[in-house]
Design a protein around this motif. Sequence first.
Motif, PDB file in Angstrom:
ATOM      1  N   LYS A 203      45.778  36.412  47.662  1.00 53.77           N
ATOM      2  CA  LYS A 203      46.008  35.826  46.346  1.00 53.77           C
ATOM      3  C   LYS A 203      45.007  34.698  46.074  1.00 53.77           C
ATOM      4  O   LYS A 203      44.424  34.626  44.994  1.00 53.77           O
ATOM      5  N   TYR A 204      44.783  33.854  47.092  1.00 51.57           N
ATOM      6  CA  TYR A 204      43.833  32.754  46.924  1.00 51.57           C
ATOM      7  C   TYR A 204      42.410  33.266  46.755  1.00 51.57           C
ATOM      8  O   TYR A 204      41.643  32.761  45.930  1.00 51.57           O
ATOM      9  N   VAL A 205      42.044  34.280  47.530  1.00 47.20           N
ATOM     10  CA  VAL A 205      40.694  34.845  47.419  1.00 47.20           C
ATOM     11  C   VAL A 205      40.506  35.448  46.034  1.00 47.20           C
ATOM     12  O   VAL A 205      39.441  35.298  45.420  1.00 47.20           O
ATOM     13  N   SER A 206      41.538  36.113  45.508  1.00 51.29           N
ATOM     14  CA  SER A 206      41.467  36.693  44.173  1.00 51.29           C
ATOM     15  C   SER A 206      41.270  35.596  43.121  1.00 51.29           C
ATOM     16  O   SER A 206      40.482  35.758  42.172  1.00 51.29           O
ATOM     17  N   ARG A 207      41.945  34.474  43.290  1.00 53.27           N
ATOM     18  CA  ARG A 207      41.782  33.346  42.361  1.00 53.27           C
ATOM     19  C   ARG A 207      40.356  32.800  42.433  1.00 53.27           C
ATOM     20  O   ARG A 207      39.768  32.444  41.404  1.00 53.27           O
ATOM     21  N   LEU A 208      39.818  32.734  43.642  1.00 58.03           N
ATOM     22  CA  LEU A 208      38.449  32.237  43.811  1.00 58.03           C
ATOM     23  C   LEU A 208      37.459  33.165  43.119  1.00 58.03           C
ATOM     24  O   LEU A 208      36.496  32.705  42.492  1.00 58.03           O
ATOM     25  N   PHE A 209      37.670  34.477  43.242  1.00 53.77           N
ATOM     26  CA  PHE A 209      36.820  35.435  42.536  1.00 53.77           C
ATOM     27  C   PHE A 209      36.866  35.163  41.037  1.00 53.77           C
ATOM     28  O   PHE A 209      35.839  35.158  40.348  1.00 53.77           O
ATOM     29  N   SER A 210      38.092  34.948  40.510  1.00 55.12           N
ATOM     30  CA  SER A 210      38.277  34.740  39.080  1.00 55.12           C
ATOM     31  C   SER A 210      37.609  33.443  38.612  1.00 55.12           C
ATOM     32  O   SER A 210      36.936  33.416  37.584  1.00 55.12           O
ATOM     33  N   LYS A 211      37.774  32.374  39.377  1.00 47.38           N
ATOM     34  CA  LYS A 211      37.229  31.071  38.972  1.00 47.38           C
ATOM     35  C   LYS A 211      35.707  31.014  39.062  1.00 47.38           C
ATOM     36  O   LYS A 211      35.067  30.264  38.324  1.00 47.38           O
ATOM     37  N   THR A 212      35.133  31.788  39.972  1.00 47.42           N
ATOM     38  CA  THR A 212      33.682  31.738  40.160  1.00 47.42           C
ATOM     39  C   THR A 212      32.960  32.904  39.487  1.00 47.42           C
ATOM     40  O   THR A 212      31.730  32.940  39.475  1.00 47.42           O
ATOM     41  N   GLY A 213      33.734  33.864  38.947  1.00 48.41           N
ATOM     42  CA  GLY A 213      33.126  35.011  38.303  1.00 48.41           C
ATOM     43  C   GLY A 213      32.430  35.945  39.276  1.00 48.41           C
ATOM     44  O   GLY A 213      31.477  36.634  38.914  1.00 48.41           O
ATOM     45  N   THR A 214      32.893  35.969  40.506  1.00 44.37           N
ATOM     46  CA  THR A 214      32.296  36.837  41.531  1.00 44.37           C
ATOM     47  C   THR A 214      33.220  38.011  41.825  1.00 44.37           C
ATOM     48  O   THR A 214      34.408  37.993  41.461  1.00 44.37           O
TER      49      THR A 214
END
Length: 231
Positions: A203-214
């Motif tokens: 869940k955290y990794v998915s949020r990081l993808f979303s916040k960084t556009g990666t």
Amino acid sequence: MSKTPKLLLVDDEPGVRESVQAYLEDSEEFDVEVASNANEAWEFLQKNTPELVISDIMMPQVDGYQFLQKLRNDARFQAIPVVFLTARGMTSDRIEGYNAGCDAYLSKPFDPDELEAIVKNLLERRRVSVNANSESAKLEEIAQEIKEIKQQLGQQQTFTTTPSPIKIDLTPREQSVLDLVAEGLMNKEIASRLDTSVRNVEKYVSRLFSKTGTNSRTELVRFALKHGLTK
């Protein structure tokens, strides 16, 4: 649906071949191919790689020990578990079998339930080992990619004096996950390090993808290093 494990049964006694094959296939958990001798088995192996071999020892021309040695000397078949079936049940015979590299040893007559339990256990051990090796290889690949990214960014900083700062609000837990991803850790290892569940890490990794556009861990690490979100 997972595929049915393919087994190779090698025995020069037709009765044993038929009964063992019928018993193991009746459970609908295994697909059993048979060979009447080691030479026939070796021909089969050139076209098909079973997940486990069950072999008699006392066979004409090439016995079980010689067949096993041939398997262990070939890189293609070294990791295949081998179960010996034999009428020779002396302790010295079993020791010889284990020294030759077999994974289990059953003396005839044997309980088919015991054979089935041994086969299942060996297949599970092999599955765990293969998964561990695969995850380790993937981890090494990611770590190498991260190393290369850091080297590239280091070279770029040599030729530029204008940093490209970026402001992204990360929670303390997101930052911790990002730092561990940058170290090359997989989700399971991150969960263990942070004393949380793998599902939470995902869940955290998915949020990081979303916040960084990666869209991948490599892109995420490249972005984070470039913009000073992690070291």
